[in-house]
Design an enzyme around this catalytic site. Structure first.
Site, PDB file in Angstrom:
ATOM      1  N   THR A   1      22.458 -50.592  -1.340  1.00 17.69           N
ATOM      2  CA  THR A   1      22.482 -49.517  -2.349  1.00 17.69           C
ATOM      3  C   THR A   1      23.568 -49.805  -3.383  1.00 17.69           C
ATOM      4  O   THR A   1      23.444 -49.418  -4.539  1.00 17.69           O
ATOM      5  CB  THR A   1      22.729 -48.136  -1.702  1.00 17.69           C
ATOM      6  OG1 THR A   1      24.042 -48.107  -1.128  1.00 17.69           O
ATOM      7  CG2 THR A   1      21.683 -47.840  -0.645  1.00 17.69           C
ATOM      8  N   ASP A   2      24.597 -50.541  -2.962  1.00 18.45           N
ATOM      9  CA  ASP A   2      25.646 -50.915  -3.926  1.00 18.45           C
ATOM     10  C   ASP A   2      25.073 -51.861  -4.980  1.00 18.45           C
ATOM     11  O   ASP A   2      25.391 -51.754  -6.178  1.00 18.45           O
ATOM     12  CB  ASP A   2      26.812 -51.587  -3.200  1.00 18.45           C
ATOM     13  CG  ASP A   2      27.995 -51.794  -4.132  1.00 18.45           C
ATOM     14  OD1 ASP A   2      28.182 -52.927  -4.620  1.00 18.45           O
ATOM     15  OD2 ASP A   2      28.685 -50.793  -4.435  1.00 18.45           O
TER      16      ASP A   2
ATOM     17  N   ASN B   1      12.499 -15.183 -12.633  1.00 25.27           N
ATOM     18  CA  ASN B   1      12.603 -13.964 -13.436  1.00 25.27           C
ATOM     19  C   ASN B   1      13.953 -13.355 -13.090  1.00 25.27           C
ATOM     20  O   ASN B   1      14.142 -12.800 -12.015  1.00 25.27           O
ATOM     21  CB  ASN B   1      11.451 -13.011 -13.082  1.00 25.27           C
ATOM     22  CG  ASN B   1      11.336 -11.866 -14.073  1.00 25.27           C
ATOM     23  OD1 ASN B   1      12.213 -11.703 -14.937  1.00 25.27           O
ATOM     24  ND2 ASN B   1      10.286 -11.085 -13.956  1.00 25.27           N
TER      25      ASN B   1
ATOM     26  N   HIS C   1      16.523 -10.729 -13.231  1.00 28.52           N
ATOM     27  CA  HIS C   1      16.415  -9.314 -13.544  1.00 28.52           C
ATOM     28  C   HIS C   1      17.710  -8.717 -14.079  1.00 28.52           C
ATOM     29  O   HIS C   1      18.811  -9.113 -13.645  1.00 28.52           O
ATOM     30  CB  HIS C   1      15.995  -8.554 -12.283  1.00 28.52           C
ATOM     31  CG  HIS C   1      14.750  -9.097 -11.647  1.00 28.52           C
ATOM     32  ND1 HIS C   1      13.520  -9.107 -12.290  1.00 28.52           N
ATOM     33  CD2 HIS C   1      14.539  -9.674 -10.428  1.00 28.52           C
ATOM     34  CE1 HIS C   1      12.614  -9.657 -11.493  1.00 28.52           C
ATOM     35  NE2 HIS C   1      13.202 -10.011 -10.359  1.00 28.52           N
TER      36      HIS C   1
ATOM     37  N   PHE D   1       5.697  -5.217 -18.338  1.00 25.88           N
ATOM     38  CA  PHE D   1       5.054  -5.550 -17.070  1.00 25.88           C
ATOM     39  C   PHE D   1       4.502  -4.252 -16.500  1.00 25.88           C
ATOM     40  O   PHE D   1       5.270  -3.376 -16.058  1.00 25.88           O
ATOM     41  CB  PHE D   1       6.029  -6.197 -16.085  1.00 25.88           C
ATOM     42  CG  PHE D   1       5.338  -6.704 -14.842  1.00 25.88           C
ATOM     43  CD1 PHE D   1       5.632  -6.168 -13.590  1.00 25.88           C
ATOM     44  CD2 PHE D   1       4.368  -7.698 -14.927  1.00 25.88           C
ATOM     45  CE1 PHE D   1       4.988  -6.633 -12.443  1.00 25.88           C
ATOM     46  CE2 PHE D   1       3.722  -8.168 -13.787  1.00 25.88           C
ATOM     47  CZ  PHE D   1       4.032  -7.629 -12.550  1.00 25.88           C
TER      48      PHE D   1
ATOM     49  N   ARG E   1      11.148  -4.440 -21.664  1.00 25.33           N
ATOM     50  CA  ARG E   1      12.181  -4.886 -20.726  1.00 25.33           C
ATOM     51  C   ARG E   1      12.868  -6.137 -21.254  1.00 25.33           C
ATOM     52  O   ARG E   1      12.349  -6.813 -22.152  1.00 25.33           O
ATOM     53  CB  ARG E   1      11.574  -5.169 -19.360  1.00 25.33           C
ATOM     54  CG  ARG E   1      10.673  -6.385 -19.334  1.00 25.33           C
ATOM     55  CD  ARG E   1      10.186  -6.712 -17.918  1.00 25.33           C
ATOM     56  NE  ARG E   1       9.335  -7.904 -17.948  1.00 25.33           N
ATOM     57  CZ  ARG E   1       8.776  -8.432 -16.856  1.00 25.33           C
ATOM     58  NH1 ARG E   1       8.991  -7.908 -15.642  1.00 25.33           N
ATOM     59  NH2 ARG E   1       8.009  -9.513 -16.953  1.00 25.33           N
TER      60      ARG E   1
ATOM     61  N   LYS F   1      20.417 -45.481  -4.216  1.00 25.08           N
ATOM     62  CA  LYS F   1      21.669 -44.848  -4.652  1.00 25.08           C
ATOM     63  C   LYS F   1      21.316 -43.613  -5.464  1.00 25.08           C
ATOM     64  O   LYS F   1      20.438 -43.645  -6.329  1.00 25.08           O
ATOM     65  CB  LYS F   1      22.494 -45.817  -5.493  1.00 25.08           C
ATOM     66  CG  LYS F   1      23.974 -45.470  -5.529  1.00 25.08           C
ATOM     67  CD  LYS F   1      24.642 -45.654  -4.188  1.00 25.08           C
ATOM     68  CE  LYS F   1      25.624 -46.792  -4.137  1.00 25.08           C
ATOM     69  NZ  LYS F   1      26.277 -46.885  -2.808  1.00 25.08           N
TER      70      LYS F   1
ATOM     71  N   VAL G   1       5.457 -12.928 -16.958  1.00 24.03           N
ATOM     72  CA  VAL G   1       5.930 -14.313 -16.975  1.00 24.03           C
ATOM     73  C   VAL G   1       4.723 -15.231 -16.826  1.00 24.03           C
ATOM     74  O   VAL G   1       4.580 -16.229 -17.538  1.00 24.03           O
ATOM     75  CB  VAL G   1       6.954 -14.564 -15.854  1.00 24.03           C
ATOM     76  CG1 VAL G   1       7.337 -16.033 -15.802  1.00 24.03           C
ATOM     77  CG2 VAL G   1       8.188 -13.691 -16.071  1.00 24.03           C
ATOM     78  N   GLN G   2       3.801 -14.838 -15.948  1.00 24.39           N
ATOM     79  CA  GLN G   2       2.619 -15.657 -15.680  1.00 24.39           C
ATOM     80  C   GLN G   2       1.849 -15.988 -16.967  1.00 24.39           C
ATOM     81  O   GLN G   2       1.516 -17.153 -17.228  1.00 24.39           O
ATOM     82  CB  GLN G   2       1.687 -14.944 -14.694  1.00 24.39           C
ATOM     83  CG  GLN G   2       2.157 -14.897 -13.263  1.00 24.39           C
ATOM     84  CD  GLN G   2       3.014 -13.673 -12.940  1.00 24.39           C
ATOM     85  OE1 GLN G   2       3.662 -13.101 -13.828  1.00 24.39           O
ATOM     86  NE2 GLN G   2       3.036 -13.268 -11.691  1.00 24.39           N
TER      87      GLN G   2
HETATM   88  O1  LIG Z   1       6.485 -10.981 -15.112  1.00 26.48           O
HETATM   89  C1  LIG Z   1       6.505 -10.529 -13.968  1.00 26.48           C
HETATM   90  N1  LIG Z   1       5.630 -11.023 -13.043  1.00 26.48           N
HETATM   91  C2  LIG Z   1       5.572 -10.575 -11.763  1.00 26.48           C
HETATM   92  O2  LIG Z   1       4.759 -11.066 -10.980  1.00 26.48           O
HETATM   93  C3  LIG Z   1       6.504  -9.551 -11.401  1.00 26.48           C
HETATM   94  N2  LIG Z   1       6.729  -8.852 -10.238  1.00 26.48           N
HETATM   95  N3  LIG Z   1       7.719  -7.989 -10.478  1.00 26.48           N
HETATM   96  N4  LIG Z   1       8.134  -8.112 -11.761  1.00 26.48           N
HETATM   97  C4  LIG Z   1       7.387  -9.064 -12.358  1.00 26.48           C
HETATM   98  N5  LIG Z   1       7.390  -9.560 -13.627  1.00 26.48           N
END
Ligand SMILES: O=c1[nH]c(=O)c2nn[nH]c2[nH]1
Length: 294
Positions: free
Chosen positions: A57-58, A253, A255, A158, A175, A10, A226-227
């Site tokens: 499932t009940d 991400n 934008h 970035f 940014r 369920k 971000v990575q």
């Molecule tokens: O933080 C980011 N990682 C990315 O790989 C990326 N590619 N475009 N903008 C980005 N910003």
């Protein structure tokens, strides 16, 4: 043809439970959505219309409510383990129970500076999540945070990325960064239910730590990407949660595009003059990682 995999149960079972403290009169609430899927010697129900092996499932749905009544629903890792273990204990032909729990936020209201005894608010669509797989070989648990929406108006850059005949993106040193956090940490496998119950306070502590690490790192890191920022979060969670084997993030991400208004009376609204942006529903970047103990 042969049945190569099967599980059933369920989904979307909504459960609310209230705890009433007789002494203080304070009430606490938990609301969650449960998915419970079973695996085992159930092939003949698919291949030969043999329903004798099917726990309806009940009945699974009924069991979710009964176990919520009989046992604590917090931490969700404990409730998931208790629920899953029930099916293995009760039905010899069931070999695995897959329990997914999504706990929704009901944050206690503060009225005139005082925590209210029985009123709560949904302060965000963020959830606390648990995925537990209970087998006769032990209990595997992954905990997480989903849908924690965050934004910073600067403190994110970035640049230095690949520039070639496919590239139009401008480099930026300042940014907006916005994402919906989907974070997880996977516990070392627990030998049995007793092992989950022993030191059960670890689960709330880990969730608290992971949430605080995520928010603090997001806010304070001068993000190069971000990575890199998410990797810093992962490292800290592994340090804070010694019983976690690995941790993972999946971050969109989201934008926010600059809007050039210079065509209108020379209005400057790009680069360092940018104040008005166009938030984008899509496309969005999506950055994922898993970080394990070295
Ligand atoms: O933080 C980011 N990682 C990315 O790989 C990326 N590619 N475009 N903008 C980005 N910003």
């Amino acid at each position: 043809a042969r049945l190569s995999a099967a599980r059933y149960g369920k989904d979307n079972v909504r459960v609310y439970k209230v705890h009433k403290d007789e002494k203080t009169g304070q009430q606490s609430v938990t609301e969650m959505t449960v998915c419970c899927l079973l695996e085992g010697q159930i092939e003949t129900s698919y291949t030969e219309a043999d329903n004798s092996v099917v726990v309806a499932t009940d009945s699974i749905k009924n069991t979710i409510y009964i176990k919520a009544k009989e046992h604590p629903v917090n931490p969700p890792e404990l409730y998931a383990s208790i629920l899953g273990q029930h099916f293995l204990d009760k039905y010899a032909h069931i070999t695995a129970a897959h329990i997914d729990i999504t706990v929704h936020r009901w944050t206690r209201m503060v009225i005139d500076g005082q925590p209210h005894p029985h009123s709560f608010l949904r302060d965000g669509q963020e959830t606390r999540n648990v995925e537990a797989t209970v087998t006769r070989d032990g209990i595997a648990i992954k905990s997480g945070i989903v849908g924690l929406q965050v934004l910073k108006s600067t403190g994110s850059a970035f640049h230095g990325f690949v520039r070639d005949e496919f590239t139009t993106l401008k480099e930026t040193w300042d940014r907006i960064l916005s994402t919906d956090v989907d974070a997880g940490w996977t516990w070392q496998k627990f030998a049995n239910l007793a092992a989950v119950q022993e030191g059960v306070e670890r689960f709330d502590a880990a969730w608290e730590a992971a949430r605080n690490i995520t928010l603090k790192t997001f806010a304070e890191d001068e993000s190069a990407s971000v990575q890199n920022t998410m990797y810093k979060m992962c490292e800290q969670i592994l340090d804070a949660v010694p019983e976690a084997d690995k941790t993972n993030y999946s971050l969109p991400n989201k934008h926010y595009f600059e809007v050039d208004l210079s065509w209108h009376k020379g209005l400057q609204n790009t680069g360092k003059d940018a104040e008005v942006f166009a938030p984008q529903s899509g496309p969005n970047g999506l950055i994922k990682c898993e970080v394990s103990r070295s």
